[in-house]
Scaffold this motif. Structure first.
Motif, PDB file in Angstrom:
ATOM      1  N   ALA A  93       0.811  -1.218   0.000  1.00 48.10           N
ATOM      2  CA  ALA A  93       0.000   0.000   0.000  1.00 48.10           C
ATOM      3  C   ALA A  93       0.842   1.264   0.000  1.00 48.10           C
ATOM      4  O   ALA A  93       0.312   2.361  -0.230  1.00 48.10           O
ATOM      5  CB  ALA A  93      -0.935   0.001   1.204  1.00 48.10           C
ATOM      6  N   LEU A  94       2.147   1.145   0.237  1.00 47.17           N
ATOM      7  CA  LEU A  94       3.037   2.312   0.261  1.00 47.17           C
ATOM      8  C   LEU A  94       3.594   2.648  -1.119  1.00 47.17           C
ATOM      9  O   LEU A  94       4.336   3.611  -1.265  1.00 47.17           O
ATOM     10  CB  LEU A  94       4.209   2.064   1.216  1.00 47.17           C
ATOM     11  N   ARG A  95       3.238   1.880  -2.134  1.00 50.66           N
ATOM     12  CA  ARG A  95       3.903   1.971  -3.442  1.00 50.66           C
ATOM     13  C   ARG A  95       3.764   3.337  -4.100  1.00 50.66           C
ATOM     14  O   ARG A  95       4.622   3.740  -4.890  1.00 50.66           O
ATOM     15  CB  ARG A  95       3.372   0.888  -4.369  1.00 50.66           C
ATOM     16  N   ASP A  96       2.677   4.075  -3.826  1.00 48.01           N
ATOM     17  CA  ASP A  96       2.478   5.369  -4.467  1.00 48.01           C
ATOM     18  C   ASP A  96       3.123   6.525  -3.706  1.00 48.01           C
ATOM     19  O   ASP A  96       3.092   7.666  -4.176  1.00 48.01           O
ATOM     20  CB  ASP A  96       0.978   5.666  -4.623  1.00 48.01           C
ATOM     21  N   VAL A 126      -4.404   9.205  10.204  1.00 46.66           N
ATOM     22  CA  VAL A 126      -4.894   8.585   8.975  1.00 46.66           C
ATOM     23  C   VAL A 126      -4.290   9.355   7.816  1.00 46.66           C
ATOM     24  O   VAL A 126      -4.470  10.573   7.697  1.00 46.66           O
ATOM     25  CB  VAL A 126      -6.428   8.617   8.871  1.00 46.66           C
ATOM     26  N   PHE A 127      -3.538   8.657   6.952  1.00 47.87           N
ATOM     27  CA  PHE A 127      -3.004   9.226   5.721  1.00 47.87           C
ATOM     28  C   PHE A 127      -3.751   8.561   4.563  1.00 47.87           C
ATOM     29  O   PHE A 127      -3.671   7.341   4.397  1.00 47.87           O
ATOM     30  CB  PHE A 127      -1.499   8.977   5.600  1.00 47.87           C
ATOM     31  N   ALA A 128      -4.469   9.363   3.797  1.00 50.16           N
ATOM     32  CA  ALA A 128      -5.282   8.837   2.703  1.00 50.16           C
ATOM     33  C   ALA A 128      -4.637   9.194   1.362  1.00 50.16           C
ATOM     34  O   ALA A 128      -4.517  10.372   1.016  1.00 50.16           O
ATOM     35  CB  ALA A 128      -6.692   9.397   2.773  1.00 50.16           C
ATOM     36  N   ILE A 129      -4.208   8.158   0.628  1.00 52.17           N
ATOM     37  CA  ILE A 129      -3.662   8.351  -0.716  1.00 52.17           C
ATOM     38  C   ILE A 129      -4.838   8.269  -1.687  1.00 52.17           C
ATOM     39  O   ILE A 129      -5.474   7.217  -1.820  1.00 52.17           O
ATOM     40  CB  ILE A 129      -2.613   7.278  -1.054  1.00 52.17           C
ATOM     41  N   GLU A 130      -5.124   9.385  -2.345  1.00 56.12           N
ATOM     42  CA  GLU A 130      -6.321   9.478  -3.184  1.00 56.12           C
ATOM     43  C   GLU A 130      -5.946   9.583  -4.657  1.00 56.12           C
ATOM     44  O   GLU A 130      -5.102  10.393  -5.039  1.00 56.12           O
ATOM     45  CB  GLU A 130      -7.141  10.703  -2.771  1.00 56.12           C
ATOM     46  N   THR A 131      -6.577   8.761  -5.478  1.00 58.08           N
ATOM     47  CA  THR A 131      -6.443   8.869  -6.925  1.00 58.08           C
ATOM     48  C   THR A 131      -7.583   9.741  -7.424  1.00 58.08           C
ATOM     49  O   THR A 131      -8.759   9.418  -7.237  1.00 58.08           O
ATOM     50  CB  THR A 131      -6.502   7.491  -7.596  1.00 58.08           C
ATOM     51  N   VAL A 147      -3.992  18.773  10.038  1.00 58.51           N
ATOM     52  CA  VAL A 147      -4.566  18.194   8.822  1.00 58.51           C
ATOM     53  C   VAL A 147      -3.877  18.831   7.619  1.00 58.51           C
ATOM     54  O   VAL A 147      -3.353  19.955   7.704  1.00 58.51           O
ATOM     55  CB  VAL A 147      -6.095  18.413   8.735  1.00 58.51           C
ATOM     56  N   GLY A 148      -3.874  18.127   6.499  1.00 59.36           N
ATOM     57  CA  GLY A 148      -3.261  18.688   5.302  1.00 59.36           C
ATOM     58  C   GLY A 148      -3.708  17.983   4.040  1.00 59.36           C
ATOM     59  O   GLY A 148      -4.173  16.833   4.078  1.00 59.36           O
ATOM     60  N   THR A 149      -3.576  18.678   2.929  1.00 54.71           N
ATOM     61  CA  THR A 149      -3.847  18.134   1.600  1.00 54.71           C
ATOM     62  C   THR A 149      -2.665  18.458   0.710  1.00 54.71           C
ATOM     63  O   THR A 149      -2.321  19.640   0.536  1.00 54.71           O
ATOM     64  CB  THR A 149      -5.126  18.739   0.989  1.00 54.71           C
ATOM     65  N   LEU A 150      -2.006  17.430   0.181  1.00 54.24           N
ATOM     66  CA  LEU A 150      -0.813  17.607  -0.641  1.00 54.24           C
ATOM     67  C   LEU A 150      -0.984  16.877  -1.967  1.00 54.24           C
ATOM     68  O   LEU A 150      -1.625  15.825  -2.030  1.00 54.24           O
ATOM     69  CB  LEU A 150       0.439  17.082   0.073  1.00 54.24           C
ATOM     70  N   ILE A 151      -0.394  17.459  -3.011  1.00 53.84           N
ATOM     71  CA  ILE A 151      -0.431  16.860  -4.349  1.00 53.84           C
ATOM     72  C   ILE A 151       0.950  16.292  -4.669  1.00 53.84           C
ATOM     73  O   ILE A 151       1.970  16.889  -4.336  1.00 53.84           O
ATOM     74  CB  ILE A 151      -0.809  17.917  -5.419  1.00 53.84           C
ATOM     75  N   LYS A 152       0.984  15.121  -5.295  1.00 51.03           N
ATOM     76  CA  LYS A 152       2.254  14.555  -5.723  1.00 51.03           C
ATOM     77  C   LYS A 152       2.735  15.323  -6.940  1.00 51.03           C
ATOM     78  O   LYS A 152       2.161  15.226  -8.036  1.00 51.03           O
ATOM     79  CB  LYS A 152       2.125  13.077  -6.037  1.00 51.03           C
ATOM     80  N   ALA A 153       3.808  16.117  -6.734  1.00 51.51           N
ATOM     81  CA  ALA A 153       4.275  17.008  -7.788  1.00 51.51           C
ATOM     82  C   ALA A 153       5.362  16.381  -8.660  1.00 51.51           C
ATOM     83  O   ALA A 153       5.467  16.704  -9.850  1.00 51.51           O
ATOM     84  CB  ALA A 153       4.807  18.309  -7.168  1.00 51.51           C
ATOM     85  N   PHE A 154       6.199  15.534  -8.064  1.00 55.23           N
ATOM     86  CA  PHE A 154       7.296  14.908  -8.800  1.00 55.23           C
ATOM     87  C   PHE A 154       7.376  13.427  -8.438  1.00 55.23           C
ATOM     88  O   PHE A 154       7.086  13.048  -7.309  1.00 55.23           O
ATOM     89  CB  PHE A 154       8.643  15.560  -8.460  1.00 55.23           C
TER      90      PHE A 154
END
Length: 309
Positions: A33-36, A265-270, A302-309
């Motif tokens: 589950a950590l792959r992304d 809770v860390f939610a990886i969202e597609t 709390v936070g919302t982050l985008i995968k930039a690189f």
């Protein structure tokens, strides 16, 4: 002479020396589950913390600090296996990622937080008998080190998910957090009451609803993305962990604001945009308890982050 050179060319080296990194595909599979996570993430958030006030002027002995955040997290793959040697069961191999989380004030740019750590993917074991799990390890320059352990939850969504509230109401040490919606007796948490023991000025973006429940910021972000930007939430992988055995603190923290619990809770969202392009988004909510003055004061971030690189 190193260990590999000490063997004749005709002799096969022991397997324990084979620590070369496997293929990227194999490593991603072993991360589970950590792959992304590997990569660079950037975004914004909100932090609420009631910290001790030693001045003697505060009736409740607290100062409520409220910050909008600018955040970056960089995850790096640990490509080789980490072997844990067994005495009552066979060895296990752990794979994971390291990370560096940097947080600055979202308005003034001042440093607020830096946290190096690791996320680990742990296989099922027979001794102890346990399902596959995940762990998060981190260190904080205040003088804390923690290990949280938990599980993964997968979900498929075509709408905004339900995000439960995060409690900010102080409660008795070793007591139970109050029910959602409970009134906070501390005036520092009430924006309608003037207080010199609260961040001033309070950034306009911070609302009473966010102070009562910081997870409201996560809901507002998702609702804005869906309603105004036309985004679709396709898939969520939640990394849910809590402290196992407490938190190690320097003596000053133990005496002045003992911190023993951390849940996150860390939610990886597609996410899919209006043009059909997919991107990855990370939303998190975590609560640590600061114990002083006979009370547990929730420190919620709390936070919302985008995968930039």
């Amino acid at each position: 002479m190193n260990d590999m050179q000490s063997f004749p060319l005709t002799t096969k080296a022991p397997n324990t020396l084979r620590r070369a990194v496997p293929s990227q595909v194999a490593t991603a599979d072993r991360l589970g589950a950590l792959r992304d996570l590997p990569g660079f993430w950037e975004g914004s958030g909100f932090s609420l913390i009631a910290r001790p006030d030693y001045s003697g002027r505060s009736k409740n002995g607290v100062f409520l600090q409220l910050n909008l955040l600018h955040e970056t997290i960089e995850f790096t793959t640990i490509g080789s296996p980490v072997f844990n040697r067994g005495s009552v069961q066979e060895d296990i191999a752990i794979y994971g990622v390291t990370y560096l989380h940097r947080v600055t004030d979202g308005i003034y740019g001042g440093a607020l937080h830096i946290e190096p750590g690791m996320w680990l993917n742990i296989p099922a074991t027979t001794a102890p008998k346990a399902n596959a799990s995940i762990a998060r390890l981190g260190t904080i320059p205040h003088g804390n080190a923690f290990c949280t352990v938990g599980f993964v939850q997968h979900a498929v969504f075509d709408k905004v998910p339900d995000i439960p509230p995060a409690n900010t109401v102080p409660f008795d040490i070793d007591g139970q957090p109050p029910a959602p919606g409970s009134k906070n007796p501390y005036p520092e948490y009430d924006l309608s009451i003037a207080s010199e023991f609260r961040t001033s000025p309070v950034p306009a973006v911070i609302t009473q609803a966010m102070i009562d429940d910081p997870n409201q910021m996560l809901r507002d972000t998702l609702n804005q993305q869906v309603m105004e930007e036309g985004l679709t939430l396709k898939r969520i992988t939640r990394l849910i962990t809590s402290t196992a055995g407490g938190i190690a603190n320097i003596p000053f923290i133990t005496t002045n604001a003992n911190t023993l619990d951390l849940d996150s809770v860390f939610a990886i969202e597609t996410v899919v945009d209006a043009l059909g392009n997919e991107f990855l988004q990370l939303q998190y909510s975590q609560t640590g308890l600061l114990n002083f003055g006979g009370k547990s004061f929730p420190h919620v971030t709390v936070g919302t982050l985008i995968k930039a690189f």
